[in-house]
Design an enzyme around this catalytic site. Structure first.
Site, PDB file in Angstrom:
ATOM      1  N   ASN A   7       0.875  -1.177   0.000  1.00  0.00           N
ATOM      2  CA  ASN A   7       0.000   0.000   0.000  1.00  0.00           C
ATOM      3  C   ASN A   7       0.909   1.224   0.000  1.00  0.00           C
ATOM      4  OD1 ASN A   7      -1.791   2.038   0.498  1.00  0.00           O
ATOM      5  ND2 ASN A   7      -2.707   1.112   2.320  1.00  0.00           N
ATOM      6  N   ARG A  93      -2.717  -1.989  -3.379  1.00  0.00           N
ATOM      7  CA  ARG A  93      -3.903  -1.154  -3.189  1.00  0.00           C
ATOM      8  C   ARG A  93      -3.832  -0.007  -4.190  1.00  0.00           C
ATOM      9  NH1 ARG A  93      -5.054   3.419   1.106  1.00  0.00           N
ATOM     10  NH2 ARG A  93      -7.227   3.781   0.595  1.00  0.00           N
ATOM     11  N   HIS A 182     -12.874   3.427   0.143  1.00  0.00           N
ATOM     12  CA  HIS A 182     -12.936   2.487   1.279  1.00  0.00           C
ATOM     13  C   HIS A 182     -13.666   1.201   0.893  1.00  0.00           C
ATOM     14  CE1 HIS A 182     -12.659   5.950   4.465  1.00  0.00           C
ATOM     15  NE2 HIS A 182     -11.465   5.428   4.236  1.00  0.00           N
ATOM     16  N   ARG A 243     -10.929  16.702   6.640  1.00  0.00           N
ATOM     17  CA  ARG A 243     -11.783  17.016   5.488  1.00  0.00           C
ATOM     18  C   ARG A 243     -13.175  17.415   5.950  1.00  0.00           C
ATOM     19  NH1 ARG A 243     -10.776  11.441   2.767  1.00  0.00           N
ATOM     20  NH2 ARG A 243      -8.527  11.387   3.133  1.00  0.00           N
ATOM     21  N   GLU A 386      -7.950  -4.347   5.676  1.00  0.00           N
ATOM     22  CA  GLU A 386      -7.919  -4.138   4.225  1.00  0.00           C
ATOM     23  C   GLU A 386      -6.823  -4.969   3.566  1.00  0.00           C
ATOM     24  OE1 GLU A 386      -8.306   0.071   5.371  1.00  0.00           O
ATOM     25  OE2 GLU A 386      -9.143   0.356   3.380  1.00  0.00           O
TER      26      GLU A 386
END
Ligand code: ADP
Length: 399
Positions: A7, A93, A182, A243, A386
């Protein structure tokens, strides 16, 4: 044989090595501050006698290629991986797969080119992912490399949910639409939840809440994702660490007119200076929780705003799904923050989502069930993984 998951972020490389047989973890680690004068690598691994060990290295690593080389060296020295030929495949990823990728793919030059073409849609993420892929392909040209996309799980969202009410040609020409992110996590936790409930995945309706530094909600209707809160980019939807999530787009025009801020400054404001950080000056929910406990009113407000936004999405997805069988909390905040879980679902009992405060206060490893006795919607805390999901999708494709 082994499966590696990579990743790559803009200045980091996370890695995890799995045994292909049972997908048990053999080693994991991260190399941070790539490109900075002093990079930092940490690897945790299990040695031949089953003991858990770790090693840290501080040295300069100018780019991802040198980071991959350092990872190889550490693996060799610690006898984690004798030779790269022991790898059955490497799963990468990739954040944005646009509309081109609905599932994991074996990477070749054509696929790499297609991922590069998607850079304008994810200028912060895809270039870093590509650097990781290229570095790995260079070091291990004979090992199959697989791209697993964060957006792929959301490709089943119907048109009426993924299109914005903008002139249609902007979708046709610029591909402006909701993509969602996600996806690997929402897919993994919902499948784990079905397994835990011992019910068929394709018969269940889920609301999945991934609450980490980035946060998103997904509505999953009998095996297919039908809506999600993140949009063209990961900025839309829930309040996040830095964010803003949803806001009136006219705020941007207003600020540009009134303050003279340019596009770059507005981008930075919404992505890096807003969310929890914008409200209380801190983007780490653990610290915010402590600040709130000591009476910091901005920290208390940040938690209220964060939870209220989640509650509104839960309501919206209960409507979109005509009721849910199971609501899932995951991600660093979702898995750990008792107060946030309680606040997000407060007052939803009449809609069938009834949290049991006592069960919610428990802490245990693995899946936790926290709805009130008799509540029609199961409420589960499911730790996400993940990397495991990327490893298992990589393995599935290789087979
Ligand atoms: P990322 O999205 O970067 O993968 P994580 O899923 O690890 O991030 O989530 C990070 C967030 O989880 C941070 O806001 C952190 O404070 C929060 N978090 C982690 N552990 C806890 C905890 N025990 N209680 C409350 N919040 C926590």
């Amino acid at each position: 044989m082994k499966i590696m998951v990579l990743n790559a972020g803009s200045s980091s490389l996370k890695f995890k090595l799995f045994n292909k047989q049972d997908l048990s973890v053999l080693a994991s680690g991260v190399i941070e501050k790539i490109g900075e004068p002093q990079s930092h690598a940490r690897v945790e691994y299990i040695d031949g006698s089953g003991e858990e060990l770790s090693e840290e290295v501080y040295q300069s690593m100018p780019d991802h290629r040198s980071a991959v080389r350092l990872m190889e060296k550490l693996f060799r020295e610690k006898e984690i991986l004798g030779h790269v030929n022991e790898l059955a495949g490497i799963g990468h990823r990739v954040v944005h797969g646009g509309e081109s990728f609905h599932e994991p793919v074996l990477i070749n030059d054509e696929i790499l080119h297609a991922i590069k073409e998607l850079v304008p849609l994810a200028p912060l993420h895809n270039p870093a992912n590509i650097t990781g892929i290229e570095a790995a392909m260079e070091r291990t040209p004979d090992i199959p490399q697989v791209a697993v996309f964060d957006t792929a799980f959301h490709q089943s969202i119907p048109e009426h949910a993924y299109l914005y009410a903008l002139p249609y040609h902007l979708y046709e020409e610029q591909k402006v639409r909701r993509y969602g992110f996600h996806g690997t996590s929402h897919s993994y936790v919902s499948k784990m939840a079905a397994e835990y409930l011992n019910l068929p995945y394709n018969e269940l309706k889920f609301i999945s809440l991934h609450l980490g530094n980035g946060a998103s909600a997904a509505a999953i209707d009998r095996g297919r994702c039908v809506d999600t809160s993140m949009g063209l980019t990961p900025l839309e939807g829930l309040v996040m660490g830095t964010r803003s999530g949803d806001l009136d787009p006219a705020i941007l025009f207003y600020l540009a007119r009134e303050t003279g801020m340019d596009i770059q400054e507005l981008d930075n404001l919404l992505n890096k200076e807003s969310g929890l950080k914008g409200i209380c000056g801190n983007n780490d929910m653990r610290s915010i929780g402590r600040m709130a406990d000591t009476g910091d009113s901005h920290a208390q407000l940040a938690i209220e705003i964060f939870c209220y936004r989640i509650k509104k999405y839960v309501g919206a997805y209960l409507a979109a799904l005509s009721g849910a069988d199971c609501l899932i909390f995951t991600g660093g905040i979702g898995e750990n923050d008792i107060r946030v879980r309680e606040k997000c679902l407060a007052g939803l009992d009449t809609l069938g989502v009834a949290l049991d405060s006592q069960k919610n206060s428990n802490r245990k490893d693995g899946i936790m069930e926290i709805q009130k006795e008799g509540g029609s919607c199961k409420i589960l805390v499911v730790p996400t993984d993940e990397e495991f999901e990327i490893a298992s999708q990589t393995l599935k494709l290789l087979r």
